[in-house]
Design an enzyme around this catalytic site. Structure first.
Site, PDB file in Angstrom:
ATOM      1  CB  SER A   1      -0.881   0.018   1.281  1.00 25.65           C
ATOM      2  OG  SER A   1      -1.901   0.976   1.064  1.00 25.65           O
TER       3      SER A   1
ATOM      4  CG  ASP B   1      -6.679  -2.963  -3.661  1.00 23.78           C
ATOM      5  OD1 ASP B   1      -7.158  -2.161  -2.597  1.00 23.78           O
ATOM      6  OD2 ASP B   1      -5.603  -2.841  -3.613  1.00 23.78           O
TER       7      ASP B   1
ATOM      8  CG  HIS C   1      20.729  -4.204 -28.483  1.00 19.42           C
ATOM      9  ND1 HIS C   1      21.561  -3.593 -29.483  1.00 19.42           N
ATOM     10  CD2 HIS C   1      19.871  -4.930 -29.229  1.00 19.42           C
ATOM     11  CE1 HIS C   1      21.150  -3.735 -30.741  1.00 19.42           C
ATOM     12  NE2 HIS C   1      19.888  -4.726 -30.713  1.00 19.42           N
TER      13      HIS C   1
END
Length: 516
Positions: free
Chosen positions: A310, A385, A461
């Site tokens: 949170s 949530d 890369h």
């Protein structure tokens, strides 16, 4: 008289025992009177904007009433001093309290003595007047010191609008964002916190330590050392709790289900920790805990895994930005920016003022911080949530916005308009792994192809962000690559906000570097 309050005494030996400290009548009288005074002050502190107009209409601020008000203040001050004296007298006559004071003094005289520190650990005390056992030092990433009181006072006179914002931040914004820092909540759950500390120390072999920050706060921490056990004990989870959670009863407890070593801490103003959880104090706090972990406990940065639940993601994101050499970061049930969440909980007519206040005093912008960290990262989104959703839908979960911000920064060429549209459709479902009619999941061959393409890019890369993979892809491959990365970086847990996270999510985060 001014010493720490003794709460309980427990043994860390086998067959651990515990008993609450029993103050005598004098100490109990003084302590209860002072506690009532501080609770009353806490209530007045948060209610004064409502009381002020009422008192003004009653004429309390008229010149004729100044004398009686000053007299009442003198009487209150005198009573408080008398109660401090009564409490001090009671403590002097209590043998167990005197034994705690002797252990505290001996530990202060020889802070390097493990024996004396262990003797102090059997006493569960508050941090008032207690010397820190580790003092953090200022580093290059430390925020600048807060403005002085004189500067703030002058600013208030010249810019009264700034004064209103400052008062709103102190009286309303900070208690709403960090209710765990309010005196009312701390006094209500104090017995639960004491019981939690008992279990940590007596049952889980936790080591309680007091850590000093560079701005003068003292943090209450708890360390669980599992380096001698088999498994992942050589690695440390540095856990940062939510806005009304504590290491005694919060996310730190969930971490105990793993086999990592664990370091929990309480935000400034939470539990026994001193201070208030404004952004600068939060930054200094977690930097102090990190220095304690590396310098005192001896963990190397690449053996430290940061876990935040949170609102704890703000301090954790700051630490990840300041110390990118950590092993990885797990952000659970969190947001990109506090402003959209704050706006939904305030009247619309105050929208502009609230946003300006939050930006000035409580600017918790996790996306801005975490996008300056390039290491291994995992996000955990709770499908139900209620705290992170702004309109009750899965799409409005602010964790989605955090994830999309990270994707656009780390993989800008992958996130084409078509891929972005697809990802928002993907995130709009409570469980993106479940497909709706007309949509197909990534096939095993798609996953293998995406892994091969990413591995080939990394081999040629290496990996650095922003990553340029995707500039030669078509929209279909970009969409598949974006979803593949999402399945690796973003985890979905079917729960509400406050359900403890299962231990299987607490692991090393995925990174493309592993494919090289």
């Amino acid at each position: 008289m001014w010493g720490p309050r003794l709460i309980q005494v427990f043994s860390m030996q086998s067959g651990a025992s515990q008993h609450l400290y029993q103050p005598n009548a004098a100490e109990r009288l003084g302590d209860n009177a002072l506690r009532c005074t501080f609770v009353a002050y806490s209530v007045l502190y948060y209610c004064w904007p409502l009381l002020l107009p009422y008192l003004y209409r009653k004429g309390v601020f008229e010149v004729a009433n100044v004398g009686p008000a000053l007299k009442a203040a003198r009487i209150t001050g005198g009573v408080m001093l008398a109660m401090y004296a009564v409490r001090g007298l009671g403590r002097c006559m209590n043998e167990e309290y005197q034994q705690m004071i002797q252990a505290l003094v001996r530990a202060e005289e020889q802070p390097a003595s493990q024996e004396r520190q262990r003797a102090l650990l059997q006493y569960d005390i508050t941090l008032a007047g207690v010397p820190v056992q580790f003092q953090a030092q200022r580093v290059s990433s430390s925020p600048p010191p807060a403005s002085s009181m004189v500067y703030n006072a002058l600013t208030s006179v010249v810019f009264p609008f700034s004064t209103a914002k400052s008062l709103l931040a102190s009286v309303l914004a900070r208690p709403m964002m960090y209710p765990g820092s309010t005196g009312i909540l701390n006094s209500q759950i104090a017995p639960m916190l004491a019981q939690g500390r008992y279990h940590h120390v007596s049952k889980n072999k936790g080591e309680r330590r007091f850590v000093g920050t560079i701005d003068g706060n003292t943090l209450d921490t708890m360390f669980f050392d599992r380096r001698m056990s088999d498994g992942r004990g050589r690695k440390l989870i540095l856990a940062s709790d939510g806005n009304a959670a504590f290491y005694e009863i919060g996310a730190t407890v969930a971490c105990l289900a793993t086999d990592y070593s664990i370091l929990g801490w309480n935000h400034p103003g939470f539990g026994a920790s001193t201070g208030l959880p404004f952004p600068v104090q939060e930054q200094n706090a977690i930097e102090a805990v990190y220095q304690y972990a590396t310098q005192e406990l001896g963990f190397s940065p690449d053996d430290i895994l940061l876990y935040a639940w949170s609102i704890g993601a703000y301090s954790t994101s700051f630490l990840a930005e300041a110390h990118p050499e950590v092993s990885g970061v797990i952000l659970d049930a969190t947001f990109d920016d506090i402003v959209p969440l704050a706006a939904t909980r305030m009247p619309q007519v105050l929208g502009g003022f609230v946003e300006d206040t939050v930006r000035s005093y409580m600017n918790l912008n996790n996306a801005e911080r975490i996008n300056k960290y390039d290491g291994p990262l995992m996000l955990v989104r709770r499908s139900q949530d209620e705290m992170m959703m702004t309109d009750g839908t899965a799409k409005s979960n602010r964790g989605n916005f955090l994830f999309m911000s990270i994707m656009k920064r780390r993989y800008p060429n992958v996130m084409s308009p078509a891929a972005e549209e697809h990802m928002w459709s993907y995130l709009s479902r409570s469980d993106p792994r479940r497909r709706v009619q007309g949509q197909q999941a990534l096939s095993s061959s798609d996953i293998q192809l995406m892994e091969t393409m990413l591995r080939s890019y990394v081999d040629q890369h290496s990996i650095a962000y922003p990553c340029q993979i995707g500039d030669d892809m078509n929209d279909e491959d970009r969409t598949k690559m974006a979803e593949y990365i999402a399945t690796q970086m973003l985890q979905h847990h079917r729960s509400t906000h406050c359900v403890p996270l299962p231990p299987e999510y607490m692991r090393e985060p995925w990174t493309p570097r592993w494919t090289s």
